[in-house]
Design a protein around this motif. Structure first.
Motif, mmCIF file in Angstrom:
data_model
loop_
_atom_site.group_PDB
_atom_site.id
_atom_site.type_symbol
_atom_site.label_atom_id
_atom_site.label_comp_id
_atom_site.label_asym_id
_atom_site.label_seq_id
_atom_site.Cartn_x
_atom_site.Cartn_y
_atom_site.Cartn_z
ATOM 1 N N VAL A 143 -56.541 10.830 83.912
ATOM 2 C CA VAL A 143 -55.917 11.385 84.751
ATOM 3 C C VAL A 143 -55.096 12.515 84.193
ATOM 4 C CG1 VAL A 143 -53.505 10.865 85.976
ATOM 5 C CG2 VAL A 143 -55.338 9.231 85.889
ATOM 6 N N HIS A 144 -54.639 12.608 83.144
ATOM 7 C CA HIS A 144 -53.877 13.656 82.347
ATOM 8 C C HIS A 144 -54.811 14.992 82.571
ATOM 9 C CE1 HIS A 144 -51.189 15.782 79.918
ATOM 10 N NE2 HIS A 144 -52.175 15.942 79.042
ATOM 11 N N LYS A 198 -55.530 6.772 81.544
ATOM 12 C CA LYS A 198 -54.314 7.773 81.372
ATOM 13 C C LYS A 198 -54.934 9.226 81.010
ATOM 14 C CE LYS A 198 -50.475 4.761 80.684
ATOM 15 N NZ LYS A 198 -49.733 4.143 79.648
ATOM 16 N N ILE A 221 -56.794 19.931 87.933
ATOM 17 C CA ILE A 221 -56.296 20.326 89.528
ATOM 18 C C ILE A 221 -55.002 21.163 89.519
ATOM 19 C CG2 ILE A 221 -55.143 19.139 91.503
ATOM 20 C CD1 ILE A 221 -56.578 16.532 90.719
ATOM 21 N N MET A 222 -54.340 21.217 88.542
ATOM 22 C CA MET A 222 -53.261 22.257 88.554
ATOM 23 C C MET A 222 -53.682 23.635 88.305
ATOM 24 S SD MET A 222 -50.677 20.680 89.336
ATOM 25 C CE MET A 222 -49.154 21.746 88.927
ATOM 26 N N GLY A 275 -57.627 15.305 84.416
ATOM 27 C CA GLY A 275 -57.692 15.821 85.926
ATOM 28 C C GLY A 275 -56.728 16.441 86.248
ATOM 29 N N THR A 276 -55.220 15.968 86.238
ATOM 30 C CA THR A 276 -54.333 16.709 86.714
ATOM 31 C C THR A 276 -54.010 18.054 86.224
ATOM 32 O OG1 THR A 276 -53.051 14.523 86.494
ATOM 33 C CG2 THR A 276 -51.969 16.595 86.670
ATOM 34 N N GLN A 277 -54.345 18.307 84.771
ATOM 35 C CA GLN A 277 -54.402 19.693 84.459
ATOM 36 C C GLN A 277 -55.706 20.568 85.050
ATOM 37 O OE1 GLN A 277 -55.010 19.013 80.149
ATOM 38 N NE2 GLN A 277 -52.975 19.457 79.824
#
Length: 62
Positions: free
Chosen positions: A28-29, A25, A35-36, A31-33
């Protein structure tokens, strides 16, 4: 396999799964930040290239 061993193995497995899940988690969190951020940085660049390409194509037509 007696009951005590079974409970121990079950506890170890559940702790391990919980640990993996929390790592997953957080990765992913983060990584998502990332990527954004990358997307936000790339969008103007790609928009500029895209609009230049369209202008170039329009110029080729006329």
């Amino acid at each position: 396999m007696n009951c005590y061993n079974f409970i121990g193995v079950h506890l170890c497995a559940s702790v391990f799964v919980f640990y993996l899940n929390s790592i997953f988690k957080s990765v992913v969190h983060v990584g998502t930040q990332q990527i954004m951020k990358i997307l936000l940085l790339c969008v103007p660049y790609f928009q500029g290239r895209f609009s230049r390409a369209i202008a170039h194509n329009q110029g080729m037509k006329y």
